[in-house]
Scaffold this motif. Structure first.
Motif, mmCIF file in Angstrom:
data_model
loop_
_atom_site.group_PDB
_atom_site.id
_atom_site.type_symbol
_atom_site.label_atom_id
_atom_site.label_comp_id
_atom_site.label_asym_id
_atom_site.label_seq_id
_atom_site.Cartn_x
_atom_site.Cartn_y
_atom_site.Cartn_z
ATOM 1 N N CYS A 178 0.801 -1.222 0.000
ATOM 2 C CA CYS A 178 0.000 0.000 0.000
ATOM 3 C C CYS A 178 0.840 1.283 0.000
ATOM 4 O O CYS A 178 1.445 1.630 -1.007
ATOM 5 N N TYR A 179 0.915 1.995 1.127
ATOM 6 C CA TYR A 179 1.574 3.295 1.233
ATOM 7 C C TYR A 179 3.044 3.243 0.812
ATOM 8 O O TYR A 179 3.614 4.259 0.412
ATOM 9 N N ASP A 180 3.655 2.063 0.849
ATOM 10 C CA ASP A 180 5.034 1.919 0.383
ATOM 11 C C ASP A 180 5.215 2.466 -1.024
ATOM 12 O O ASP A 180 6.294 2.954 -1.379
ATOM 13 N N LYS A 181 4.162 2.349 -1.865
ATOM 14 C CA LYS A 181 4.327 2.741 -3.264
ATOM 15 C C LYS A 181 4.536 4.239 -3.425
ATOM 16 O O LYS A 181 4.983 4.695 -4.479
ATOM 17 N N ALA A 182 4.226 5.029 -2.382
ATOM 18 C CA ALA A 182 4.420 6.474 -2.447
ATOM 19 C C ALA A 182 5.878 6.874 -2.257
ATOM 20 O O ALA A 182 6.210 8.055 -2.391
ATOM 21 N N PRO A 240 9.590 6.373 -3.664
ATOM 22 C CA PRO A 240 10.396 5.818 -4.761
ATOM 23 C C PRO A 240 11.545 4.945 -4.279
ATOM 24 O O PRO A 240 11.923 3.978 -4.953
ATOM 25 N N GLU A 241 12.089 5.272 -3.103
ATOM 26 C CA GLU A 241 13.235 4.519 -2.591
ATOM 27 C C GLU A 241 12.892 3.052 -2.345
ATOM 28 O O GLU A 241 13.741 2.172 -2.460
ATOM 29 N N ARG A 253 -4.035 9.126 -7.501
ATOM 30 C CA ARG A 253 -2.683 8.962 -6.944
ATOM 31 C C ARG A 253 -2.226 7.513 -7.029
ATOM 32 O O ARG A 253 -1.076 7.230 -7.384
ATOM 33 N N PHE A 254 -3.111 6.610 -6.668
ATOM 34 C CA PHE A 254 -2.827 5.173 -6.719
ATOM 35 C C PHE A 254 -2.314 4.789 -8.109
ATOM 36 O O PHE A 254 -1.290 4.104 -8.255
ATOM 37 N N ASP A 255 -3.014 5.230 -9.140
ATOM 38 C CA ASP A 255 -2.642 4.885 -10.514
ATOM 39 C C ASP A 255 -1.325 5.530 -10.927
ATOM 40 O O ASP A 255 -0.493 4.896 -11.593
ATOM 41 N N ILE A 256 -1.130 6.791 -10.559
ATOM 42 C CA ILE A 256 0.123 7.475 -10.912
ATOM 43 C C ILE A 256 1.309 6.751 -10.306
ATOM 44 O O ILE A 256 2.321 6.511 -10.971
ATOM 45 N N TYR A 257 1.208 6.402 -9.025
ATOM 46 C CA TYR A 257 2.305 5.692 -8.372
ATOM 47 C C TYR A 257 2.611 4.378 -9.077
ATOM 48 O O TYR A 257 3.779 4.033 -9.304
ATOM 49 N N ASP A 258 1.573 3.617 -9.431
ATOM 50 C CA ASP A 258 1.797 2.318 -10.077
ATOM 51 C C ASP A 258 2.563 2.475 -11.387
ATOM 52 O O ASP A 258 3.522 1.738 -11.664
ATOM 53 N N HIS A 259 2.161 3.402 -12.205
ATOM 54 C CA HIS A 259 2.814 3.589 -13.500
ATOM 55 C C HIS A 259 4.231 4.143 -13.331
ATOM 56 O O HIS A 259 5.162 3.717 -14.030
ATOM 57 N N ALA A 260 4.382 5.091 -12.399
ATOM 58 C CA ALA A 260 5.708 5.698 -12.207
ATOM 59 C C ALA A 260 6.708 4.692 -11.657
ATOM 60 O O ALA A 260 7.860 4.634 -12.118
ATOM 61 N N ARG A 261 6.308 3.883 -10.677
ATOM 62 C CA ARG A 261 7.240 2.923 -10.090
ATOM 63 C C ARG A 261 7.672 1.883 -11.110
ATOM 64 O O ARG A 261 8.827 1.445 -11.120
ATOM 65 N N ALA A 262 6.758 1.444 -11.971
ATOM 66 C CA ALA A 262 7.135 0.490 -13.019
ATOM 67 C C ALA A 262 8.123 1.118 -13.989
ATOM 68 O O ALA A 262 9.153 0.519 -14.323
#
Length: 309
Positions: A155-159, A161-162, A200-209
């Motif tokens: 969950c919140y871990d995805k926010a 980047p590290e 936000r959820f979606d942005i994080y998913d795409h950015a982390r990938a």
């Protein structure tokens, strides 16, 4: 071609453990019918999530009430996870639960198959008073599975980047991100598609990938639990940041087939290899500025000049 079929769920789970097992069994059957080798389930599958997210000052009475409302605390070697292991067979399954370590509780995840537990993780980053119920984990580690080298987040871990970067540097090709991610509690909207926390959820998913050039598999809770309304939006994102499959704002099981070697190799060989081209010698000031002196502990695979994948 070494294709791997992956399924990821946006599904409702609550306190009823037997109902949870039935839901998991049905998802396993569907994933198998689709030829999946990996099934990623949400945070807090076994026993459900917290009924609310608090924070701030809390009376002793309120704290006792909150602690009584927690999901059942399960041991890694207990019969509850053994039941999932027995269901898994050759399917690799990632799922979330409340882990007991003596009297200490963790928001946790495991990846397992019929041979047993392949990797375990305790949530590091805690939002909105979750620390009133759970202790925090201390490590990000990738691990080998029959479908490739994996890492897990909750969950919140995805926010942060590290967190994903640490797993990518430890060799992860797949990162499973398990969530009980709710809609916004203020400025609420009727349509989940328009919810700012869902965005936000979606942005994080795409950015982390994209920034780590990995296959990102994001599961989420569905429906409601206590005061929380979950945004669904389970998805599989390719290493170029492209959406391979998703459930949108509805419950369901999203499935995609990807050649991990080809997809990750193409992303990292196309002129932008983010892991290789980092400058970690210049990043120490970011850590120092927030009160930690010196280079943070790095994963085992980390070097100042990472080799090509």
């Amino acid at each position: 071609m070494n294709a791997t079929t992956i399924s990821v769920a946006a599904t409702e789970f609550g306190r009823d453990m037997e109902a949870g097992y039935r839901t998991i069994a049905a998802l396993i059957a569907t994933a198998r019918a689709r030829g999946s080798r990996l099934l990623v389930l949400p945070e807090a599958c076994l026993g459900g999530y917290l009924p609310s997210l608090g924070g701030g000052e809390e009376s002793a009475q309120a704290k006792r009430r909150r602690l009584r409302s927690l999901p059942p605390a399960l041991a890694l070697d207990g019969p509850e996870l053994r039941r999932i292991i027995d269901m898994a067979g050759d399917l690799v399954i990632t799922l979330g639960f409340c882990e007991a370590d003596g009297d200490i509780r963790y928001n946790a995840a495991v990846t397992l198959n019929g041979d047993g537990i392949l990797g375990s993780y305790r949530k590091v980053h805690q939002p909105l008073g979750e620390n009133l119920c759970y202790s925090a984990g201390e490590h990000y580690r990738a691990f080998d599975t029959p479908v490739g080298r994996m890492g897990m987040q909750i969950c919140y871990d995805k926010a942060f980047p590290e967190a994903a970067r640490a797993l990518a540097l430890d060799g992860a090709e797949i990162i499973a991100s398990l969530s009980a991610w709710p809609a916004a509690r203020t400025a609420t909207v009727a349509r989940l598609e328009d919810d700012r926390w869902k965005r936000r959820f979606d942005i994080y998913d795409h950015a982390r990938a994209l920034e780590n050039q990995v296959v990102w598999v994001a599961a989420n809770q569905a429906g409601t639990f206590g005061s929380l309304r979950f945004v669904c939006s389970a998805k599989i994102v390719g290493p170029g940041g492209e959406l391979l499959a998703g459930t949108g704002v509805e419950p369901g099981l999203a499935t995609a087939t990807v050649d991990l070697t080809e997809a990750v190799g193409a992303a990292r060989g196309g002129g932008m290899y983010n892991l290789r081209d980092r400058r970690p010698d210049l990043y120490q000031s970011v850590v120092r500025r927030h009160g930690v002196v010196g280079q943070p502990d790095l994963p085992e695979h980390e070097t100042l000049e990472p080799s090509h994948a």
